[in-house]
Design a protein around this motif. Structure first.
Motif, PDB file in Angstrom:
ATOM      1  N   GLU A   1      60.428  60.456  72.486  1.00  0.00           N
ATOM      2  CA  GLU A   1      59.341  59.923  71.672  1.00  0.00           C
ATOM      3  C   GLU A   1      59.266  58.423  71.904  1.00  0.00           C
ATOM      4  N   ARG A   2      58.082  57.947  72.216  1.00  0.00           N
ATOM      5  CA  ARG A   2      57.858  56.537  72.538  1.00  0.00           C
ATOM      6  C   ARG A   2      56.752  55.988  71.656  1.00  0.00           C
ATOM      7  N   GLU A   3      56.879  54.719  71.294  1.00  0.00           N
ATOM      8  CA  GLU A   3      55.824  54.053  70.530  1.00  0.00           C
ATOM      9  C   GLU A   3      55.347  52.842  71.319  1.00  0.00           C
ATOM     10  N   PHE A   4      54.029  52.694  71.408  1.00  0.00           N
ATOM     11  CA  PHE A   4      53.425  51.592  72.149  1.00  0.00           C
ATOM     12  C   PHE A   4      52.372  50.907  71.284  1.00  0.00           C
ATOM     13  N   GLN A   5      52.270  49.594  71.458  1.00  0.00           N
ATOM     14  CA  GLN A   5      51.214  48.845  70.785  1.00  0.00           C
ATOM     15  C   GLN A   5      50.466  48.026  71.837  1.00  0.00           C
ATOM     16  N   LEU A   6      49.146  48.265  71.915  1.00  0.00           N
ATOM     17  CA  LEU A   6      48.279  47.556  72.850  1.00  0.00           C
ATOM     18  C   LEU A   6      47.752  46.301  72.176  1.00  0.00           C
ATOM     19  N   SER A   7      47.759  45.184  72.890  1.00  0.00           N
ATOM     20  CA  SER A   7      47.235  43.938  72.321  1.00  0.00           C
ATOM     21  C   SER A   7      45.726  44.035  72.136  1.00  0.00           C
ATOM     22  N   GLU A   8      45.192  43.192  71.283  1.00  0.00           N
ATOM     23  CA  GLU A   8      43.755  43.224  71.023  1.00  0.00           C
ATOM     24  C   GLU A   8      42.933  42.982  72.279  1.00  0.00           C
ATOM     25  N   ASP A   9      43.431  42.137  73.195  1.00  0.00           N
ATOM     26  CA  ASP A   9      42.688  41.888  74.437  1.00  0.00           C
ATOM     27  C   ASP A   9      42.971  42.953  75.497  1.00  0.00           C
ATOM     28  N   GLN A  10      43.820  43.920  75.165  1.00  0.00           N
ATOM     29  CA  GLN A  10      44.174  45.059  76.020  1.00  0.00           C
ATOM     30  C   GLN A  10      44.871  44.670  77.317  1.00  0.00           C
ATOM     31  N   ASN A  11      45.501  43.506  77.345  1.00  0.00           N
ATOM     32  CA  ASN A  11      46.193  43.061  78.549  1.00  0.00           C
ATOM     33  C   ASN A  11      47.707  43.187  78.470  1.00  0.00           C
ATOM     34  N   THR A  12      48.259  43.418  77.264  1.00  0.00           N
ATOM     35  CA  THR A  12      49.696  43.630  77.145  1.00  0.00           C
ATOM     36  C   THR A  12      49.950  44.904  76.351  1.00  0.00           C
ATOM     37  N   LEU A  13      51.036  45.573  76.711  1.00  0.00           N
ATOM     38  CA  LEU A  13      51.456  46.785  76.038  1.00  0.00           C
ATOM     39  C   LEU A  13      52.913  46.596  75.645  1.00  0.00           C
ATOM     40  N   THR A  14      53.184  46.704  74.362  1.00  0.00           N
ATOM     41  CA  THR A  14      54.540  46.522  73.861  1.00  0.00           C
ATOM     42  C   THR A  14      55.144  47.874  73.536  1.00  0.00           C
ATOM     43  N   ALA A  15      56.284  48.170  74.151  1.00  0.00           N
ATOM     44  CA  ALA A  15      57.038  49.371  73.817  1.00  0.00           C
ATOM     45  C   ALA A  15      57.942  49.008  72.648  1.00  0.00           C
ATOM     46  N   ILE A  16      57.909  49.834  71.608  1.00  0.00           N
ATOM     47  CA  ILE A  16      58.680  49.571  70.397  1.00  0.00           C
ATOM     48  C   ILE A  16      59.732  50.652  70.251  1.00  0.00           C
ATOM     49  N   ASP A  17      60.996  50.234  70.132  1.00  0.00           N
ATOM     50  CA  ASP A  17      62.110  51.165  69.959  1.00  0.00           C
ATOM     51  C   ASP A  17      63.002  50.613  68.866  1.00  0.00           C
ATOM     52  N   GLY A  18      62.711  51.003  67.623  1.00  0.00           N
ATOM     53  CA  GLY A  18      63.460  50.455  66.487  1.00  0.00           C
ATOM     54  C   GLY A  18      63.198  48.964  66.367  1.00  0.00           C
ATOM     55  N   ASP A  19      64.266  48.175  66.450  1.00  0.00           N
ATOM     56  CA  ASP A  19      64.141  46.717  66.375  1.00  0.00           C
ATOM     57  C   ASP A  19      63.922  46.078  67.740  1.00  0.00           C
ATOM     58  N   ASN A  20      63.929  46.878  68.800  1.00  0.00           N
ATOM     59  CA  ASN A  20      63.773  46.355  70.162  1.00  0.00           C
ATOM     60  C   ASN A  20      62.337  46.512  70.644  1.00  0.00           C
ATOM     61  N   THR A  21      61.865  45.504  71.366  1.00  0.00           N
ATOM     62  CA  THR A  21      60.533  45.571  71.960  1.00  0.00           C
ATOM     63  C   THR A  21      60.609  45.151  73.430  1.00  0.00           C
TER      64      THR A  21
END
Length: 89
Positions: A62-82
């Motif tokens: 299971e993976r969680e991702f957050q796309l930036s508003e400008d859609q140029n960066t994608l942050t993978a979130i794993d607990g307290d780690n990004t």
């Protein structure tokens, strides 16, 4: 159509790692697999369940991702780690 995000050294066009997200598949490092489930907040956050395989093994991840508003960066979130990746050029 797939989207590709990379981690670069910031000084050259060489990529240290690449993540490719397609509608039915995710591929990164030496692992790839079909997407089993996607949950979205309707904005910029995705939670993805994927059946990964690599080096002769298969596992559910299971993976969680957050796309930036400008859609140029994608942050993978794993607990307290990004881990921030930038759209590949």
């Amino acid at each position: 159509m797939s989207e590709q995000f990379c981690i670069t050294d910031g000084l050259s066009s060489k990529f240290r790692t690449r993540l490719e997200i397609a509608p039915q598949k995710i591929q990164f490092y030496e692992s790839q697999g079909p997407v089993q489930e996607v949950v979205s907040d309707g904005q910029t956050t995705l939670k993805v369940k994927v059946e990964l395989s690599g080096e002769g093994e298969t596992w559910l991840s299971e993976r969680e991702f957050q796309l930036s508003e400008d859609q140029n960066t994608l942050t993978a979130i794993d607990g307290d780690n990004t881990l921030v990746r930038y759209r590949c050029s």
